[in-house]
Design a protein around this motif. Structure first.
Motif, PDB file in Angstrom:
ATOM      1  N   HIS A 101       4.397   2.258   3.428  1.00 31.78           N
ATOM      2  CA  HIS A 101       3.074   2.021   4.152  1.00 31.78           C
ATOM      3  C   HIS A 101       1.952   2.248   3.018  1.00 31.78           C
ATOM      4  N   CYS A 102       0.955   1.608   2.899  1.00 28.94           N
ATOM      5  CA  CYS A 102      -0.070   1.512   2.080  1.00 28.94           C
ATOM      6  C   CYS A 102      -1.327   2.041   2.783  1.00 28.94           C
ATOM      7  N   LEU A 103      -1.847   3.127   2.088  1.00 33.15           N
ATOM      8  CA  LEU A 103      -2.922   3.871   2.748  1.00 33.15           C
ATOM      9  C   LEU A 103      -4.003   3.839   1.551  1.00 33.15           C
ATOM     10  N   PHE A 104      -5.454   4.035   2.197  1.00 35.81           N
ATOM     11  CA  PHE A 104      -6.339   3.978   1.502  1.00 35.81           C
ATOM     12  C   PHE A 104      -7.293   4.785   2.127  1.00 35.81           C
ATOM     13  N   ALA A 105      -8.038   5.902   1.056  1.00 36.21           N
ATOM     14  CA  ALA A 105      -9.129   6.698   1.738  1.00 36.21           C
ATOM     15  C   ALA A 105     -10.404   6.821   0.728  1.00 36.21           C
ATOM     16  N   GLY A 106     -11.264   6.337   1.106  1.00 35.09           N
ATOM     17  CA  GLY A 106     -12.628   6.673   0.519  1.00 35.09           C
ATOM     18  C   GLY A 106     -13.094   7.920   0.385  1.00 35.09           C
ATOM     19  N   ALA A 107     -13.898   8.123  -0.546  1.00 41.55           N
ATOM     20  CA  ALA A 107     -14.522   9.559  -0.674  1.00 41.55           C
ATOM     21  C   ALA A 107     -15.019  10.000   0.473  1.00 41.55           C
ATOM     22  N   ASP A 108     -14.717  11.202   0.889  1.00 42.44           N
ATOM     23  CA  ASP A 108     -14.939  12.193   1.999  1.00 42.44           C
ATOM     24  C   ASP A 108     -14.542  11.474   3.263  1.00 42.44           C
ATOM     25  N   SER A 109     -13.547  10.700   3.362  1.00 42.71           N
ATOM     26  CA  SER A 109     -13.124   9.846   4.600  1.00 42.71           C
ATOM     27  C   SER A 109     -11.525  10.047   4.792  1.00 42.71           C
ATOM     28  N   ASP A 110     -11.121   9.838   5.989  1.00 36.00           N
ATOM     29  CA  ASP A 110      -9.747   9.814   6.122  1.00 36.00           C
ATOM     30  C   ASP A 110      -8.999   8.647   5.800  1.00 36.00           C
ATOM     31  N   PHE A 111      -7.553   8.743   5.809  1.00 35.76           N
ATOM     32  CA  PHE A 111      -6.833   7.552   5.361  1.00 35.76           C
ATOM     33  C   PHE A 111      -6.733   6.596   6.499  1.00 35.76           C
ATOM     34  N   THR A 112      -6.813   5.453   5.681  1.00 33.66           N
ATOM     35  CA  THR A 112      -6.830   4.168   6.702  1.00 33.66           C
ATOM     36  C   THR A 112      -5.488   3.437   6.212  1.00 33.66           C
ATOM     37  N   LEU A 113      -4.520   3.100   7.197  1.00 34.15           N
ATOM     38  CA  LEU A 113      -3.512   2.321   6.989  1.00 34.15           C
ATOM     39  C   LEU A 113      -3.864   0.793   6.503  1.00 34.15           C
ATOM     40  N   ILE A 114      -3.352   0.325   5.518  1.00 38.14           N
ATOM     41  CA  ILE A 114      -3.973  -1.178   4.986  1.00 38.14           C
ATOM     42  C   ILE A 114      -2.787  -2.086   5.415  1.00 38.14           C
ATOM     43  N   GLU A 115      -1.535  -1.680   5.401  1.00 39.02           N
ATOM     44  CA  GLU A 115      -0.277  -2.510   5.668  1.00 39.02           C
ATOM     45  C   GLU A 115       0.820  -1.784   5.510  1.00 39.02           C
ATOM     46  N   SER A 116       1.726  -2.109   6.183  1.00 40.47           N
ATOM     47  CA  SER A 116       3.100  -1.823   6.209  1.00 40.47           C
ATOM     48  C   SER A 116       4.103  -2.840   5.532  1.00 40.47           C
ATOM     49  N   PHE A 117       5.052  -2.754   4.899  1.00 34.81           N
ATOM     50  CA  PHE A 117       6.035  -3.557   4.419  1.00 34.81           C
ATOM     51  C   PHE A 117       7.269  -2.919   4.409  1.00 34.81           C
ATOM     52  N   ILE A 118       8.281  -4.076   5.280  1.00 28.55           N
ATOM     53  CA  ILE A 118       9.638  -3.503   5.140  1.00 28.55           C
ATOM     54  C   ILE A 118      10.475  -3.940   3.803  1.00 28.55           C
ATOM     55  N   VAL A 119      10.981  -2.811   3.297  1.00 30.04           N
ATOM     56  CA  VAL A 119      11.574  -2.898   1.836  1.00 30.04           C
ATOM     57  C   VAL A 119      13.112  -2.702   2.090  1.00 30.04           C
ATOM     58  N   GLY A 120      13.678  -2.318   3.148  1.00 32.86           N
ATOM     59  CA  GLY A 120      15.107  -2.069   3.250  1.00 32.86           C
ATOM     60  C   GLY A 120      15.638  -0.705   2.757  1.00 32.86           C
ATOM     61  N   GLU A 121      16.579  -0.510   2.088  1.00 34.15           N
ATOM     62  CA  GLU A 121      17.149   0.845   1.788  1.00 34.15           C
ATOM     63  C   GLU A 121      17.029   1.164   0.319  1.00 34.15           C
ATOM     64  N   GLY A 122      16.390   0.062  -0.658  1.00 33.07           N
ATOM     65  CA  GLY A 122      16.534   0.266  -1.882  1.00 33.07           C
ATOM     66  C   GLY A 122      16.217   1.361  -2.508  1.00 33.07           C
TER      67      GLY A 122
END
Length: 270
Positions: free
Chosen positions: A217-238
């Motif tokens: 899961h890829c998350l981003f948080a700006g200064a003084d803000s909570d994390f936002t989920l940008i996108e989730s990618f299925i990658v298997g078990e590698g």
């Protein structure tokens, strides 16, 4: 039967049960809401809510039992960083230590070997969370190609050479946006890219990658803000075998200056 009736205070609206709107209209007002029928009086439990995020997602609670937590201050010399397991990427003169952190000053760069950054070679088989703090991001527009940005990346040891990244990038007008990207080798031999973008106005914040089972899961948080989920990618078990922070650009006209001051990694037993 449950009925929800409302009116839309907007020109050309089809009142009561829905509406059509023009693309250049950005505001509307809903009024006179009337419920009829047997509507629930309280919300269901979180697990029973249709829009609830899965319990295995990036915001799920995870016990620290059996975990390893590593935190690195990056405002240290190259030699000290190497002693902690980091490798220097790209031109050494574009990676400078300061009192406030490690400054990556990209310029005259248009290929991987010219992109300044750090690499932590570490085999991670199970779930993990990695976070990088950045600040004072400045960019000068590029002329050609896909653009300019600063990324936190996880490299996987799988058959397609998968790589997942979360970063902050800029377009030709200098407008910033968060970008989540999955790249991997295609059967044709070319490199394939899947990405999601979200506008961001901040020049400081946090980048985070969270692995839960077969997803990153890829998350981003700006200064003084909570994390936002940008996108989730299925990658298997590698297995993830490398983590990188890196500035990058598609042509030599672009410039990017950013300071990173903390790198934290939590790994969990499988």
């Amino acid at each position: 039967m449950k009925v929800l009736q409302y009116e839309i205070d907007e020109p050309h609206a089809n009142r009561h049960f829905g509406f059509f709107r023009y693309a250049d209209q950005t505001e509307t007002r809903v009024r006179k809401i009337v419920y009829r029928g047997d509507w629930p009086k309280q919300l269901p439990s979180l697990a029973d809510q249709e829009s609830a995020y899965p319990s295995t997602g990036p915001f799920s609670a995870r016990s620290n039992s059996g975990s390893e937590i590593l935190t690195f201050d990056l405002n240290r010399s190259h030699e000290e960083l190497k002693n902690d397991g980091f490798s220097i990427l790209g031109p050494v003169d574009q990676i400078k230590t300061s009192k406030t952190g490690l400054r990556l000053a990209l310029k005259n760069s248009d290929a991987y070997e010219t992109w300044p950054g750090l690499s932590l070679g570490k085999s991670i088989e199970g779930d993990f969370e990695v976070t990088v703090d950045f600040k004072e991001l400045k960019t000068e527009s590029f002329q050609e190609g896909w653009g300019i940005g600063f990324d936190l990346q996880a490299e996987l040891d799988d058959q397609t050479g998968s790589s997942v990244a979360i970063g902050v990038h800029a377009n030709k007008e200098g407008k910033l946006f968060a970008k989540a990207q999955l790249s991997h080798d295609l059967p044709s031999g070319k490199r394939g890219y899947d990405e999601v973008r979200m506008d961001q106005k901040t020049d400081s914040g946090k980048l985070r990658l969270v692995r839960r089972r077969k997803e990153i899961h890829c998350l981003f948080a700006g200064a003084d803000s909570d994390f936002t989920l940008i996108e989730s990618f299925i990658v298997g078990e590698g297995v993830v075998n490398e983590l990188r922070i890196m500035s990058k650009s598609s042509d030599k006209n672009a410039k990017l200056d950013v300071t990173v001051d903390e790198f934290s990694l939590t790994t969990f037993e499988k």
